[in-house]
Design a protein around this motif. Structure first.
Motif, PDB file in Angstrom:
ATOM      1  N   LEU A  87      -6.922  54.677 -64.347  1.00 43.20           N
ATOM      2  CA  LEU A  87      -5.928  55.356 -64.320  1.00 43.20           C
ATOM      3  C   LEU A  87      -4.879  54.586 -65.462  1.00 43.20           C
ATOM      4  CD1 LEU A  87      -4.269  57.059 -61.231  1.00 43.20           C
ATOM      5  CD2 LEU A  87      -2.918  56.123 -63.388  1.00 43.20           C
ATOM      6  N   TYR A  88      -4.848  55.188 -66.453  1.00 41.49           N
ATOM      7  CA  TYR A  88      -3.997  54.664 -67.821  1.00 41.49           C
ATOM      8  C   TYR A  88      -2.675  55.023 -67.564  1.00 41.49           C
ATOM      9  CZ  TYR A  88      -8.469  55.155 -70.284  1.00 41.49           C
ATOM     10  OH  TYR A  88      -9.739  55.012 -70.725  1.00 41.49           O
ATOM     11  N   ALA A  89      -2.201  55.971 -67.086  1.00 42.36           N
ATOM     12  CA  ALA A  89      -0.651  56.391 -66.890  1.00 42.36           C
ATOM     13  C   ALA A  89      -0.345  57.464 -65.899  1.00 42.36           C
ATOM     14  CB  ALA A  89       0.089  56.740 -68.207  1.00 42.36           C
ATOM     15  N   ILE A  90       0.475  57.443 -65.175  1.00 44.03           N
ATOM     16  CA  ILE A  90       1.055  58.399 -64.494  1.00 44.03           C
ATOM     17  C   ILE A  90       2.450  58.438 -64.322  1.00 44.03           C
ATOM     18  CG2 ILE A  90       0.623  56.898 -62.151  1.00 44.03           C
ATOM     19  CD1 ILE A  90       0.285  59.654 -60.870  1.00 44.03           C
ATOM     20  N   TYR A  91       3.170  59.624 -64.705  1.00 42.61           N
ATOM     21  CA  TYR A  91       4.708  59.575 -64.714  1.00 42.61           C
ATOM     22  C   TYR A  91       5.076  60.948 -64.312  1.00 42.61           C
ATOM     23  CZ  TYR A  91       4.109  55.585 -67.620  1.00 42.61           C
ATOM     24  OH  TYR A  91       3.776  54.085 -68.307  1.00 42.61           O
ATOM     25  N   LEU A  92       6.370  60.772 -63.411  1.00 44.82           N
ATOM     26  CA  LEU A  92       6.932  62.149 -62.756  1.00 44.82           C
ATOM     27  C   LEU A  92       8.226  61.950 -63.213  1.00 44.82           C
ATOM     28  CD1 LEU A  92       5.335  61.830 -59.487  1.00 44.82           C
ATOM     29  CD2 LEU A  92       4.830  63.373 -61.061  1.00 44.82           C
ATOM     30  N   LEU A  93       8.934  63.062 -63.363  1.00 48.47           N
ATOM     31  CA  LEU A  93      10.212  63.197 -63.633  1.00 48.47           C
ATOM     32  C   LEU A  93      10.843  62.642 -62.520  1.00 48.47           C
ATOM     33  CD1 LEU A  93      10.839  66.370 -65.489  1.00 48.47           C
ATOM     34  CD2 LEU A  93      11.056  63.913 -66.639  1.00 48.47           C
ATOM     35  N   LYS A  94      12.053  62.044 -62.331  1.00 47.97           N
ATOM     36  CA  LYS A  94      12.685  61.327 -61.163  1.00 47.97           C
ATOM     37  C   LYS A  94      12.968  62.399 -60.131  1.00 47.97           C
ATOM     38  CE  LYS A  94      16.291  58.328 -59.788  1.00 47.97           C
ATOM     39  NZ  LYS A  94      15.351  57.271 -59.167  1.00 47.97           N
ATOM     40  N   GLU A  95      13.378  63.809 -60.521  1.00 49.57           N
ATOM     41  CA  GLU A  95      13.882  64.517 -59.676  1.00 49.57           C
ATOM     42  C   GLU A  95      12.669  65.265 -58.789  1.00 49.57           C
ATOM     43  OE1 GLU A  95      13.587  68.289 -62.975  1.00 49.57           O
ATOM     44  OE2 GLU A  95      14.597  66.215 -63.150  1.00 49.57           O
ATOM     45  N   VAL A  96      11.185  65.115 -58.899  1.00 51.43           N
ATOM     46  CA  VAL A  96      10.127  65.357 -58.379  1.00 51.43           C
ATOM     47  C   VAL A  96       9.378  64.230 -57.593  1.00 51.43           C
ATOM     48  CG1 VAL A  96       9.682  67.743 -59.883  1.00 51.43           C
ATOM     49  CG2 VAL A  96       8.785  65.428 -60.382  1.00 51.43           C
ATOM     50  N   GLN A  97       9.871  63.043 -57.790  1.00 48.15           N
ATOM     51  CA  GLN A  97       9.282  61.964 -57.203  1.00 48.15           C
ATOM     52  C   GLN A  97       9.393  62.015 -55.550  1.00 48.15           C
ATOM     53  OE1 GLN A  97      10.530  58.471 -59.182  1.00 48.15           O
ATOM     54  NE2 GLN A  97       9.704  58.925 -61.064  1.00 48.15           N
ATOM     55  N   GLY A 100       5.006  64.931 -53.434  1.00 44.34           N
ATOM     56  CA  GLY A 100       3.468  65.185 -53.342  1.00 44.34           C
ATOM     57  C   GLY A 100       2.827  65.307 -54.461  1.00 44.34           C
ATOM     58  N   ILE A 101       3.515  65.403 -55.496  1.00 46.32           N
ATOM     59  CA  ILE A 101       3.020  65.733 -56.861  1.00 46.32           C
ATOM     60  C   ILE A 101       2.266  64.307 -57.395  1.00 46.32           C
ATOM     61  CG2 ILE A 101       3.427  66.155 -59.448  1.00 46.32           C
ATOM     62  CD1 ILE A 101       5.852  67.828 -58.355  1.00 46.32           C
ATOM     63  N   GLY A 102       2.773  63.169 -57.246  1.00 48.99           N
ATOM     64  CA  GLY A 102       2.194  62.006 -57.479  1.00 48.99           C
ATOM     65  C   GLY A 102       0.865  61.895 -56.774  1.00 48.99           C
ATOM     66  N   ARG A 103       0.607  62.184 -55.595  1.00 43.79           N
ATOM     67  CA  ARG A 103      -0.782  62.012 -54.756  1.00 43.79           C
ATOM     68  C   ARG A 103      -1.678  63.181 -55.426  1.00 43.79           C
ATOM     69  NH1 ARG A 103       1.349  61.988 -50.020  1.00 43.79           N
ATOM     70  NH2 ARG A 103       1.523  64.093 -50.104  1.00 43.79           N
ATOM     71  N   LYS A 104      -1.249  64.288 -55.698  1.00 39.19           N
ATOM     72  CA  LYS A 104      -2.055  65.391 -56.507  1.00 39.19           C
ATOM     73  C   LYS A 104      -2.595  65.050 -57.772  1.00 39.19           C
ATOM     74  CE  LYS A 104       0.012  69.320 -53.920  1.00 39.19           C
ATOM     75  NZ  LYS A 104       0.803  70.383 -54.064  1.00 39.19           N
ATOM     76  N   LEU A 105      -1.795  64.236 -58.537  1.00 42.05           N
ATOM     77  CA  LEU A 105      -2.217  63.845 -59.837  1.00 42.05           C
ATOM     78  C   LEU A 105      -3.354  62.668 -59.636  1.00 42.05           C
ATOM     79  CD1 LEU A 105       0.997  64.107 -61.750  1.00 42.05           C
ATOM     80  CD2 LEU A 105      -1.028  65.603 -62.043  1.00 42.05           C
ATOM     81  N   VAL A 106      -2.987  61.805 -58.875  1.00 42.50           N
ATOM     82  CA  VAL A 106      -4.038  60.746 -58.461  1.00 42.50           C
ATOM     83  C   VAL A 106      -5.359  61.358 -58.043  1.00 42.50           C
ATOM     84  CG1 VAL A 106      -4.532  58.679 -57.234  1.00 42.50           C
ATOM     85  CG2 VAL A 106      -2.309  58.797 -58.062  1.00 42.50           C
ATOM     86  N   LEU A 107      -5.236  62.447 -57.091  1.00 42.21           N
ATOM     87  CA  LEU A 107      -6.428  62.834 -56.928  1.00 42.21           C
ATOM     88  C   LEU A 107      -7.060  63.604 -58.103  1.00 42.21           C
ATOM     89  CD1 LEU A 107      -8.512  64.302 -54.892  1.00 42.21           C
ATOM     90  CD2 LEU A 107      -6.673  65.929 -54.410  1.00 42.21           C
TER      91      LEU A 107
END
Length: 176
Positions: A87-97, A100-107
């Motif tokens: 996994l090279y990079a995962i970034y989310l805008l602060k307002e959505v951290q 659950g979006i991060g978990r969906k992106l890692v999936l």
């Protein structure tokens, strides 16, 4: 608000660049040199993401088509560790951290790596990153430690890994 997860398209590069730069500026403020954060530009990151392999970047977007997060992945780059995917990079805008979006992106990254015939996944995270605990919730093994230098300042980083992507994907699906 609802968010959808999809494979990135070439025309997403500009929005991905905004997420990349803005996320660095909020996540690493007070951690890395302010001069480094100020030098990050949307234009340079847009060029980077415009050249990324289309099957290795997944985005999260809101119902208005605004990209609020992304993940990129592929073969493990160093070949120093017994992991074939990264996994090279995962970034989310602060307002959505924390939404659950991060978990969906890692999936999405785990499933993408499985489709690319990878069995395992490694990622590097700066120890001072406030999101490090997010990864640790999915019980990775600690693989290695290193030092990452930014603007002459050393920052400790840790490689975390999962040997079984199928198992990681199953755990992530339970929590999605």
């Amino acid at each position: 608000m609802e968010y959808s997860i999809r494979i990135a398209a070439q025309e997403d590069a500009k929005q991905i660049a905004v997420v990349h730069v803005d996320s660095w500026r909020t996540t690493y403020k007070g951690i890395v040199a302010e001069s480094f954060l100020e030098k990050m530009t949307y234009e340079s990151r847009e060029r980077l993401w415009a050249s990324a392999s289309p099957d290795s970047v997944v985005v999260a977007e809101d119902t208005n088509g605004r990209i609020v997060g992304f993940v990129s992945f592929g073969p493990e780059r160093t070949k120093e560790f017994d992991f074939d995917g990264e996994l090279y990079a995962i970034y989310l805008l602060k307002e959505v951290q924390g939404s659950g979006i991060g978990r969906k992106l890692v999936l999405a990254a785990a499933e993408g790596l499985i489709k690319q015939n990878h069995q395992s996944m490694l990622l590097w995270v700066m120890n001072a990153n406030p999101s490090k605990g997010f990864y640790e919730r999915f019980l990775p093994e600690k693989v290695a430690e290193d030092v990452y230098t930014i603007e002459g300042e050393d920052h400790q980083e840790t490689a975390l890994g999962w040997r079984d992507l199928q198992k990681l994907a199953a755990v992530l699906k339970e929590k999605v």
